[in-house]
Design an enzyme around this catalytic site. Structure first.
Site, mmCIF file in Angstrom:
data_model
loop_
_atom_site.group_PDB
_atom_site.id
_atom_site.type_symbol
_atom_site.label_atom_id
_atom_site.label_comp_id
_atom_site.label_asym_id
_atom_site.label_seq_id
_atom_site.Cartn_x
_atom_site.Cartn_y
_atom_site.Cartn_z
ATOM 1 N N GLY A 1 0.808 -1.216 0.000
ATOM 2 C CA GLY A 1 0.000 0.000 0.000
ATOM 3 C C GLY A 1 0.842 1.268 0.000
ATOM 4 N N ASN A 2 1.983 1.211 0.700
ATOM 5 C CA ASN A 2 2.808 2.427 0.809
ATOM 6 C C ASN A 2 3.555 2.772 -0.464
ATOM 7 O OD1 ASN A 2 2.401 3.142 3.640
ATOM 8 N ND2 ASN A 2 3.219 1.099 3.952
ATOM 9 N N LYS B 1 2.075 -12.053 4.265
ATOM 10 C CA LYS B 1 3.205 -11.995 3.310
ATOM 11 C C LYS B 1 4.020 -13.277 3.404
ATOM 12 C CE LYS B 1 4.043 -7.115 3.577
ATOM 13 N NZ LYS B 1 3.131 -6.707 2.512
ATOM 14 N N LYS C 1 -3.885 -8.989 -0.566
ATOM 15 C CA LYS C 1 -3.152 -8.875 -1.836
ATOM 16 C C LYS C 1 -1.940 -9.794 -1.906
ATOM 17 C CE LYS C 1 0.463 -5.923 -1.321
ATOM 18 N NZ LYS C 1 1.043 -6.074 -0.067
ATOM 19 N N LYS D 1 -11.967 -7.557 8.526
ATOM 20 C CA LYS D 1 -10.969 -6.497 8.332
ATOM 21 C C LYS D 1 -11.663 -5.134 8.332
ATOM 22 C CE LYS D 1 -7.043 -5.693 5.632
ATOM 23 N NZ LYS D 1 -6.200 -5.848 4.500
#
Ligand code: ADP
Ligand code: MG
Length: 314
Positions: free
Chosen positions: A13-14, A274, A212, A127
């Site tokens: 996202g960053n 991740k 994601k 979430k």
């Protein structure tokens, strides 16, 4: 001609929203910074890019909520909206880098759906997404989304809660596999994909979000990628992350990181998925998975930065 290996690069996202700046020009600038190394890895790799959409889909929900004269979209359509707009952003930033050095590759956004099991939604972790509503705003938010759940966060307000189910299949994976290489750089799995489930024989959008990293790992497996890289805002995966003696994992085997994962070293909802995405990718035959800092793509691909996880059996 020998086929070049495929690499799937997931942008956190960053990558696009630095310092919380969500205006289009700032996102374009951030995208440009995150993508600067891509042209240098193209001679050796066929590249697929995936990306998150947390802040952007939150903004999309706010826009729909604020609009008085048009009916708001369901969440899954907002995800589709962000895939298009973020895809365009990445295409624009990347094309500029490519043109500078005369490369003819063409980034192409693929609107991507992730298949979920409808029955799994009720059991999936919830979430929080979007912005915080005040008590007054909550009433109208409830009217717009009568089936939705909201949770109160102390000192901040109410937030929409949606299930984050396991992606079972990336429906456009074959398409991505067919177009990657051939001077084409697919941008896929935006925001994890548009969640769809089969309802009475029809693929139907779901009010949910997909992680994601899990989706990107699944795509990497489905297209037979050699390497999966997840780029984020930290150097890699740490053990003892919350303590003073935190240690960055540099080169680890699949077995080693699986053990740390099972010990709960990686936080749920951030580093956890991740690492899990990397483990699954390697278990299904991937050769190498990497978690690295956004600014270090080139050295991460060269094996010189980030957490490098190897499957010695593949
Ligand atoms: P992205 O948007 O890139 O997916 P996330 O916020 O989901 O980023 O995940 C990255 C974050 O995970 C880091 O900023 C860090 O705060 C957090 N984190 C939790 N546990 C760990 C860990 N064991 N090692 C490294 N980072 C961790
Ligand atoms: Mg994340």
């Amino acid at each position: 001609m020998q086929k070049r290996p495929t690499i799937v690069i997931a942008l956190g996202g960053n990558a696009l929203v630095r310092d919380g700046r969500l205006d289009f020009a700032s996102q374009l600038k951030s995208a440009s910074r995150a993508l600067k190394d891509i042209p240098q890895i193209l001679p050796k790799w066929d590249v697929v890019i995936t990306h998150g959409n947390g802040p952007q889909v939150g903004a999309s929900l706010i826009r729909h909520h604020a609009a008085k004269t048009v009916t708001p979209y369901p969440l899954y359509a907002c995800v589709a909206e962000t895939q298009g707009s973020i895809g365009y952003l990445i295409e624009t930033a990347l094309e500029e880098h490519l043109q500078k050095i005369g490369l003819k590759h063409r980034p192409v956004t693929v609107i991507t759906r992730a298949l979920v099991d409808k029955g799994s939604l009720a059991k999936s972790p919830l979430k929080p997404i979007g912005h915080y509503y005040s008590k007054e705003e909550l009433q109208s938010a409830r009217k717009l989304r009568p089936a939705a759940e909201f949770r109160f966060f102390k000192g901040k307000g109410y937030r929409l809660l949606v299930p984050s189910p396991e992606p079972k299949e990336i429906l456009e994976a074959t398409l991505v596999r067919n177009i990657v290489g051939n001077n084409c750089i697919p941008i896929a799995c935006g925001g994890g994909g548009i969640p769809v489930a089969e309802v009475r024989g029809r693929l139907t959008g779901m009010e949910a979000v997909i992680d994601k990293d899990l989706a990107s790992g699944l795509l990497a497996t489905a297209i037979g990628a050699d390497t999966f890289v997840s780029l984020t805002d930290i150097e890699g995966a740490y053990i003892n992350y919350e303590s003073k003696k935190r240690t960055l994992l540099r080169n680890v085997s699949l077995e080693e990181i699986r053990r740390y994962y099972e010990m709960g070293e990686f936080a749920e909802g951030s580093m956890g998925p991740k690492v899990l995405a990397c483990i699954r990718f390697l278990e299904k035959g991937g050769k190498r998975a990497v978690i690295a800092h956004l600014d270090k793509l080139k050295s991460a691909v060269a094996g010189k930065s980030g957490t490098q996880i190897a499957n010695y059996l593949a």
